[in-house]
Design an enzyme around this catalytic site. Structure first.
Site: not given
Ligand code: NAP
Ligand code: MG
Length: 522
Positions: A288, A322
């Protein structure tokens, strides 16, 4: 104190006009959360608390002097142990009658509801959510668990009789869990997007390893306690903290992981989809991802509704949903009227410590978001007209920024297509509805979209043509935001989601199982 509390069930409608006691309980819980600052929290592997060689500090974006806790900086050894524990626990957990898993998950949901205020207050401090948003997130988590329990019950765990060639044939279709399931969650809904997928994977019979965002380990620890206290056996639910690039990537690369639910940004999600595909055989990834959600306002719109809906969706949770509305296409004949009303409403927003009732907007989540804001507003000042906001705010020692409205940004500017994930909305006028639709659809994303018109034909046209998974028409409580299990299914099209199936809906929990056809001849 806790025992004497009246039971308050938070739902979609009670959040709109909350019981006064809700405020009292929440404020008591905030005081308690502050008294608990600075504790050290473990990981949870194979039913035991696990401490790593290194820890990291979690400071509150509300006030950077506040160290909320110290969390474990997990290593690849912890990843390996968690995967091994989950693998070892899988045969017994998956063999249990599904009714027992449902019972345990319902108990976990009830514990979340019981701990609503404690979890909500800590979440506000952890990530800057205002009280209603934080309490809503906790209760939504519980309701996601309940929704999936209901789905399993209503469908007899998805076991169906098939056609039989003769009366000697007994043909059935059943769904069975995959095995070891990894959940990687984002910071913005630290309850629902960590607990929801974990609950779905567990009730389906998988064993889970949860890796939350580095910004939100505390809410994930509370979820871990709920699963543990509900009676989830050792190894069935494991909780790992640490960086995405070490433990997150370690989980993705682990050959003994059978499936993943990732919620987060497009870039990380696409990277995970691609690297998980390098395994020996295909394995499911529920990804997602981000959004760049448009609202189209027709000349036949009720402009009061539209202005309220856009204000709430663009700036709620500091634009870090999001589903946040980040683009508005408004018919030129009503644009001035719309902008006037949007400005009036935006001027009334109080930004500050989100645990204070009057403050509707809190800080943005972290330093990265704060720096992004400064960078984006500099670009917007240079290329468009910032008609409101566009500056950081000195309202506390945290990451506070002003809600920002931008007009006249050239349509070919990249910020019409880039997810900023901040309280910034760009607005433009249009002459013909069809042109607005082309612009609305011309992005990599397809998560949510909003439309305002009092004309039924136009409404149907919008529903027929917009490319997004979650649509809202004439919704003043949120032009593009706000979903609740059973009320709105929630999932993205295009670059916003990988499965075409939505959470909190009919087709969700089945994704955590694979189908088996069983033909038995007497
Ligand atoms: P993010 O930076 O992509 O991080 C999401 C998760 O992935 C975190 O737990 C992060 O850990 C982990 N991660 C980072 N690099 C990784 C890797 N190489 N391998 C595995 N895991 C890894 O997202 P965010 O900043 O937390 O959240 C914001 C984003 O989420 C926005 O783009 C938003 O639109 C999206 N979102 C989408 C939905 C939906 O339902 N479509 C809902 C909510 C949010 P760390 O924090 O330790 O880096
Ligand atoms: Mg991030």
């Amino acid at each position: 104190m806790t025992e004497a509390r009246k039971k308050i069930k938070v739902t979609y409608s009670t959040l709109a006009s909350p019981d006064p006691l809700l405020h009292q309980y929440y404020e008591e819980a905030v005081a308690q959360a502050k008294a608990d600052f600075g504790k050290t929290y473990p990981m949870f592997i194979n039913g035991e608390e696990r401490f790593a060689a290194k820890t990291f500090e979690k400071r509150s974006p509300v006030n950077l002097d506040w160290v909320m806790g110290h969390f474990q900086y997990g290593s690849l050894a912890d990843v390996n142990d968690a995967v091994a524990a989950a693998r070892a626990a899988f045969p017994a957990w998956s063999a249990r009658p599904w009714q027992e898993r449902v019972e345990i998950m319902r108990r976990a949901a009830d514990l979340m509801s019981e701990r609503l205020f404690e979890m909500g207050a800590n979440m506000s401090l952890e990530i800057g959510k205002n009280r209603l948003e934080a309490l809503g997130d906790v209760e939504e988590t519980a309701d996601l668990l309940r929704y999936n329990c209901d789905a399993i019950e209503k469908n007899n765990n998805f076991a169906f009789e098939l056609l039989a060639e003769s009366d000697k044939h007994h043909n059935r279709s059943v769904l069975k869990p995959y095995g070891v399931w990894v959940v990687i969650s984002p910071f913005n809904f630290p309850g629902a997007l960590a607990g929801g997928p974990s609950g779905a994977a567990l009730v389906a019979g998988n064993c889970v390893i949860l890796k939350p965002a580095t910004d939100t380990p505390l809410t994930a620890w509370f979820l871990t306690e709920c699963f543990r206290d509900a009676g989830v056996p050792a190894g069935v639910f494991n909780f790992i903290t640490g960086s995405g690039s070490v433990v997150g990537q370690g989980l993705i690369d682990h050959p003994d992981v059978d499936g993943i639910t990732f919620t987060g940004s497009y870039d990380v999600g696409m990277h995970i989809l691609r690297s998980f595909a390098n395994g020996r055989y295909p394995r499911p990834v529920i990804a997602e991802m981000g959004g760049k959600n448009p609202t189209i306002i027709s000349q036949k719109a009720d402009i009061d509704k539209a202005a309220m809906g856009v204000m709430r969706s663009a700036f709620g949770l500091q634009g870090q949903k999001c589903s946040a509305c980040s683009r508005v296409y408004v018919h030129h004949s009503v644009k001035d009227q719309f902008m006037g009303k949007l400005l009036d409403l935006t001027r009334q927003i109080n930004v500050g410590d989100p645990t204070v009732k009057e403050n509707w907007m809190g800080p943005v989540a972290n330093k990265g978001a704060f720096e992004d804001y400064k960078k984006f507003v500099a670009e917007l000042h240079a290329n468009g007209d910032v008609v409101y906001g566009g500056e950081t705010l000195e309202v506390g020692n945290g990451y506070y920024v002003a809600p920002t409205i931008v007009d006249n940004l050239p349509l070919d500017h990249h910020l019409w297509k880039t997810e900023m994930f901040l309280p910034i909305v760009t607005v433009t006028g249009y002459e013909a509805l069809d042109k607005a639709m082309v612009l609305a659809n011309d992005v990599e994303y397809g998560l949510t979209a909003g439309f305002f018109s009092e004309d039924d034909k136009e409404v149907q046209w919008f529903l027929d043509n917009i490319q997004a998974g979650v649509l809202y028409v004439n919704r003043s409580s949120g032009a593009t935001t706000g979903a609740w299990p059973g009320y709105q299914s929630f999932g993205g099209w295009k670059g916003s989601g990988s499965t075409g199936k939505a959470a909190g809906s009919f087709h969700y929990v089945q994704q955590y199982m694979h189908e088996q056809s069983q033909t038995v001849v007497d």
